[in-house]
Each structure stands twice: as structure tokens, then as C-alpha cells.
Design a protein around this motif. Structure first.
Motif, PDB file in Angstrom:
ATOM      1  N   LEU A   1       9.180  17.551   9.225  1.00  0.00           N
ATOM      2  CA  LEU A   1       9.319  17.494   7.765  1.00  0.00           C
ATOM      3  C   LEU A   1       8.206  18.262   7.066  1.00  0.00           C
ATOM      4  O   LEU A   1       8.454  18.931   6.054  1.00  0.00           O
ATOM      5  CB  LEU A   1       9.323  16.032   7.306  1.00  0.00           C
ATOM      6  CG  LEU A   1      10.618  15.270   7.584  1.00  0.00           C
ATOM      7  CD1 LEU A   1      10.439  13.780   7.294  1.00  0.00           C
ATOM      8  CD2 LEU A   1      11.765  15.826   6.744  1.00  0.00           C
ATOM      9  N   ASP A   2       6.996  18.199   7.590  1.00  0.00           N
ATOM     10  CA  ASP A   2       5.896  18.973   6.997  1.00  0.00           C
ATOM     11  C   ASP A   2       6.226  20.464   7.017  1.00  0.00           C
ATOM     12  O   ASP A   2       5.910  21.193   6.065  1.00  0.00           O
ATOM     13  CB  ASP A   2       4.598  18.721   7.770  1.00  0.00           C
ATOM     14  CG  ASP A   2       3.956  17.399   7.386  1.00  0.00           C
ATOM     15  OD1 ASP A   2       4.299  16.845   6.324  1.00  0.00           O
ATOM     16  OD2 ASP A   2       3.102  16.915   8.157  1.00  0.00           O
TER      17      ASP A   2
ATOM     18  N   ARG B   1       9.170  21.054   4.391  1.00  0.00           N
ATOM     19  CA  ARG B   1       8.829  20.806   2.984  1.00  0.00           C
ATOM     20  C   ARG B   1       8.246  22.029   2.295  1.00  0.00           C
ATOM     21  O   ARG B   1       8.236  22.099   1.065  1.00  0.00           O
ATOM     22  CB  ARG B   1       7.868  19.622   2.879  1.00  0.00           C
ATOM     23  CG  ARG B   1       8.542  18.274   3.086  1.00  0.00           C
ATOM     24  CD  ARG B   1       7.545  17.157   3.274  1.00  0.00           C
ATOM     25  NE  ARG B   1       8.211  15.882   3.534  1.00  0.00           N
ATOM     26  CZ  ARG B   1       7.613  14.814   4.066  1.00  0.00           C
ATOM     27  NH1 ARG B   1       6.324  14.889   4.416  1.00  0.00           N
ATOM     28  NH2 ARG B   1       8.288  13.703   4.275  1.00  0.00           N
ATOM     29  N   ASP B   2       7.758  22.985   3.067  1.00  0.00           N
ATOM     30  CA  ASP B   2       7.301  24.241   2.465  1.00  0.00           C
ATOM     31  C   ASP B   2       8.475  25.066   1.939  1.00  0.00           C
ATOM     32  O   ASP B   2       8.275  25.996   1.153  1.00  0.00           O
ATOM     33  CB  ASP B   2       6.538  25.081   3.495  1.00  0.00           C
ATOM     34  CG  ASP B   2       5.154  24.522   3.782  1.00  0.00           C
ATOM     35  OD1 ASP B   2       4.701  23.653   3.011  1.00  0.00           O
ATOM     36  OD2 ASP B   2       4.533  24.943   4.775  1.00  0.00           O
ATOM     37  N   GLU B   3       9.673  24.744   2.403  1.00  0.00           N
ATOM     38  CA  GLU B   3      10.912  25.402   1.972  1.00  0.00           C
ATOM     39  C   GLU B   3      10.909  26.905   2.238  1.00  0.00           C
ATOM     40  O   GLU B   3      11.510  27.682   1.485  1.00  0.00           O
ATOM     41  CB  GLU B   3      11.191  25.109   0.494  1.00  0.00           C
ATOM     42  CG  GLU B   3      11.361  23.621   0.216  1.00  0.00           C
ATOM     43  CD  GLU B   3      11.778  23.342  -1.216  1.00  0.00           C
ATOM     44  OE1 GLU B   3      12.285  24.254  -1.883  1.00  0.00           O
ATOM     45  OE2 GLU B   3      11.593  22.201  -1.648  1.00  0.00           O
TER      46      GLU B   3
ATOM     47  N   GLU C   1      15.690  12.118   5.336  1.00  0.00           N
ATOM     48  CA  GLU C   1      15.118  13.316   4.715  1.00  0.00           C
ATOM     49  C   GLU C   1      15.406  14.558   5.548  1.00  0.00           C
ATOM     50  O   GLU C   1      15.670  15.639   4.987  1.00  0.00           O
ATOM     51  CB  GLU C   1      13.613  13.166   4.503  1.00  0.00           C
ATOM     52  CG  GLU C   1      13.033  14.339   3.718  1.00  0.00           C
ATOM     53  CD  GLU C   1      11.548  14.230   3.417  1.00  0.00           C
ATOM     54  OE1 GLU C   1      10.983  15.244   2.952  1.00  0.00           O
ATOM     55  OE2 GLU C   1      10.964  13.150   3.637  1.00  0.00           O
TER      56      GLU C   1
ATOM     57  N   ARG D   1      17.361  17.720   3.923  1.00  0.00           N
ATOM     58  CA  ARG D   1      16.803  19.070   3.886  1.00  0.00           C
ATOM     59  C   ARG D   1      17.682  20.053   4.670  1.00  0.00           C
ATOM     60  O   ARG D   1      17.777  21.240   4.301  1.00  0.00           O
ATOM     61  CB  ARG D   1      15.361  19.063   4.404  1.00  0.00           C
ATOM     62  CG  ARG D   1      14.422  18.344   3.452  1.00  0.00           C
ATOM     63  CD  ARG D   1      12.962  18.458   3.799  1.00  0.00           C
ATOM     64  NE  ARG D   1      12.162  17.748   2.802  1.00  0.00           N
ATOM     65  CZ  ARG D   1      11.790  18.243   1.636  1.00  0.00           C
ATOM     66  NH1 ARG D   1      12.129  19.495   1.320  1.00  0.00           N
ATOM     67  NH2 ARG D   1      11.078  17.537   0.793  1.00  0.00           N
TER      68      ARG D   1
ATOM     69  N   PHE E   1      11.507  12.597  -3.432  1.00  0.00           N
ATOM     70  CA  PHE E   1      12.060  13.886  -3.065  1.00  0.00           C
ATOM     71  C   PHE E   1      13.576  13.925  -3.258  1.00  0.00           C
ATOM     72  O   PHE E   1      14.163  14.982  -3.434  1.00  0.00           O
ATOM     73  CB  PHE E   1      11.723  14.229  -1.609  1.00  0.00           C
ATOM     74  CG  PHE E   1      12.381  13.299  -0.612  1.00  0.00           C
ATOM     75  CD1 PHE E   1      13.685  13.492  -0.197  1.00  0.00           C
ATOM     76  CD2 PHE E   1      11.685  12.225  -0.089  1.00  0.00           C
ATOM     77  CE1 PHE E   1      14.287  12.644   0.715  1.00  0.00           C
ATOM     78  CE2 PHE E   1      12.273  11.364   0.819  1.00  0.00           C
ATOM     79  CZ  PHE E   1      13.579  11.570   1.223  1.00  0.00           C
TER      80      PHE E   1
ATOM     81  N   LEU F   1      16.047  17.236  -4.678  1.00  0.00           N
ATOM     82  CA  LEU F   1      16.763  17.873  -3.580  1.00  0.00           C
ATOM     83  C   LEU F   1      18.268  17.596  -3.659  1.00  0.00           C
ATOM     84  O   LEU F   1      19.091  18.487  -3.475  1.00  0.00           O
ATOM     85  CB  LEU F   1      16.240  17.358  -2.234  1.00  0.00           C
ATOM     86  CG  LEU F   1      14.989  18.019  -1.648  1.00  0.00           C
ATOM     87  CD1 LEU F   1      14.605  17.331  -0.354  1.00  0.00           C
ATOM     88  CD2 LEU F   1      15.197  19.507  -1.412  1.00  0.00           C
TER      89      LEU F   1
END
Length: 275
Positions: free
Chosen positions: A99-100, A103-105, A134, A138, A173, A177
Motif C-alpha cells: 500500500l505504501d 499510495r504514491d499513485e 484498500e 486501489r 482514503f 478514491l
């Protein structure tokens, strides 16, 4: 027998500044093949070291997301290894690490399409449903943004919706999202009857679970509770009726040591026969 200094040998390769990242990865996989054991459990235990060291190496050199594909593939391999060993607790930190990264996408869809489903399936074997939700969101969001949200992902979308209903704790989030555009795109996959069925019966699997099993509190203590129960019943015969003995002990342990009221599968599914 597991190689006693395996990580040291691996790190000699991963820290070799004269080799490119691809060359170091190839060297480690060659070592893995050369040192393979006839014992599959030993191979899986060693794979934890191989993949963990490679993840550390790639993550340090992935500041610009150039190696996202390699990193996600290694996370998938490590997650599947933990499942193979029936070691589910490490999937919590692994899923946080994934996820880290996401999360920067900056991770491209083509890097996610073949790797995220494997990670989702592995994490889905654990109790870490918040991270699982999550990760699903994502994944679906990236598919939508890249124009790849199609009928093949309907099962993943259904699982995401069910998790969203079961968790129902309003993570921050979620609101941006899972915005109105994505909601409309997701709704288009289902008839009104299908959506109503998901809303009224969001259970995952054939059996209903106590709602407490979808809380952070449950995720934090579950594997510790299971370890204590396994120790208590280590020498108990697993004969007919054992599940009721186990569930009673689990309910008492949760109540006495954690202050959690829990209803067993038999209580949650009174019309199902258990033995």
C-alpha cells in the motif's frame, strides 16, 4: 535443514555495487535454484529470505518507481510463500508495504495487472480485511483511471463492495478514491437486483461471521489468540465435536483476556450442521 547463513550470502550479492540490479536479481535466483532442497518446506522457508532480501534491495533503488514491476512481483512471490507456509501474520506488514508503494499513485497499470491479483488472493487468506479492502480499491481505481475496468474484474469489484459494507468504518482514503465517477462505473457492472443482493447479504464465503471479525481489534489479536488455542489443544484428539470445544474455549479466551464478545460459526449459522 535451512541454510544457517543464507541471508548473509544473499546480501553479498544484493550489495554488490559492481552489478546492475537485474544482474543481482539473476544471481540470487541462480543461487536459489542451485541450493534448492528436496524438502519443499525448507525451500519455502528459504524463499522468505530470498524474496525479503530482494525486496529490500529493489525498494532502496526504486525512488522513482522505475522498478515497480519487479517490486510487485517480489511482493507477490513472498505473499504466496507465506501462504504456502501457513504463516499469515507477516501478511499484515507486507500488505502495508504494498500500500505504501501504491499510495504514491505512480505505479502503472501494466505493472499491477498481473501482480496485484496474486497479492490480493494471498492477503485474502488472512484476517487483514482493512488492508485487503484498500488494495482492492486501489486496484479497481487504477483500472478505471487507465481505461481497463472491464467485465473481467467484476468478481474483484464485487469483493471490494462487500468488504466496504462489512468494514463500514469510513476510512479517509475511501471518499476521494471511491468518488462518484467510480461509483457509477462500478454500479454499471450490476443489475439493481444484484446490487441489492450485495447490500443485503455482503458475507464473503458460505458462512456468516460475527461482525467483530471485521474490526481492527480483531486483526490485531487474532493470530495471538489462535496460537494460544493451538498450544492449549496441542495434544487433544481432533474427533467429532472438537470444533464446539474449540469454539467455546475461543469465546472464553476472547472474553476473559481481550474483553471481546464473539459468536461462533455455529451461533452465526444456526441452520448449518457442524461436527
Amino acid at each position: 535443514m535451512k541454510q544457517p547463513d543464507l541471508k548473509d550470502y544473499i546480501r553479498k550479492i544484493t550489495c554488490d555495487g559492481f552489478l546492475s540490479l537485474d544482474q543481482r536479481m539473476e544471481e540470487v535466483f541462480n543461487m536459489r535454484q542451485h541450493l534448492a532442497s528436496d524438502d519443499e518446506t525448507v525451500n519455502l522457508q528459504n524463499d522468505v529470505d530470498y524474496f525479503s532480501c530482494l525486496i529490500d534491495m529493489v525498494a532502496k533503488e526504486n525512488k522513482t518507481h522505475l522498478h515497480d514491476r519487479d517490486l510487485l512481483m517480489l511482493y507477490a512471490l513472498l505473499a504466496e510463500t507465506y501462504v504456502g507456509l501457513k504463516q499469515y501474520k507477516p501478511l499484515k506488514s507486507l500488505s502495508y508495504d504494498v500500500l505504501d508503494l501504491l499510495r504514491d499513485e505512480c505505479t502503472r497499470w501494466e505493472y499491477m495487472v498481473d501482480t496485484l491479483p496474486r497479492i490480493l488472493d494471498a492477503v485474502g487468506e488472512s484476517v487483514y480485511n482493512h488492508n485487503l479492502y484498500e488494495l482492492h480499491l486501489r486496484y479497481i481505481r487504477k483500472a478505471y483511471d487507465s481505461g481497463n475496468l472491464d467485465e473481467e474484474l467484476k468478481g474483484r469489484v464485487r469483493k471490494m463492495l462487500k468488504l466496504r459494507i462489512l468494514l463500514d468504518d469510513g476510512a479517509d482514503f475511501d471518499y476521494w478514491l471511491f468518488n462518484i465517477d467510480l461509483q457509477n462505473a462500478v454500479a454499471a457492472f450490476f443489475s439493481s437486483g444484484e446490487l441489492m443482493k450485495i447490500m443485503l447479504n455482503p458475507q464473503i464465503g458460505h458462512l456468516r461471521k460475527d461482525p467483530v471479525e471485521y474490526t481492527y481489534e480483531w486483526e490485531n489479536i487474532y493470530y495471538d489468540v489462535e496460537a494460544k488455542l493451538e498450544e492449549r489443544f496441542a495434544n487433544a484428539p481432533r474427533q467429532m465435536g472438537f470444533c464446539f470445544l474449540y469454539w467455546n474455549a475461543k469465546r472464553e479466551l476472547l472474553d476473559e483476556e481481550y474483553g471481546i464478545e464473539w459468536r461462533s460459526p455455529s451461533q452465526m449459522n444456526p441452520h448449518v450442521m457442524f461436527d
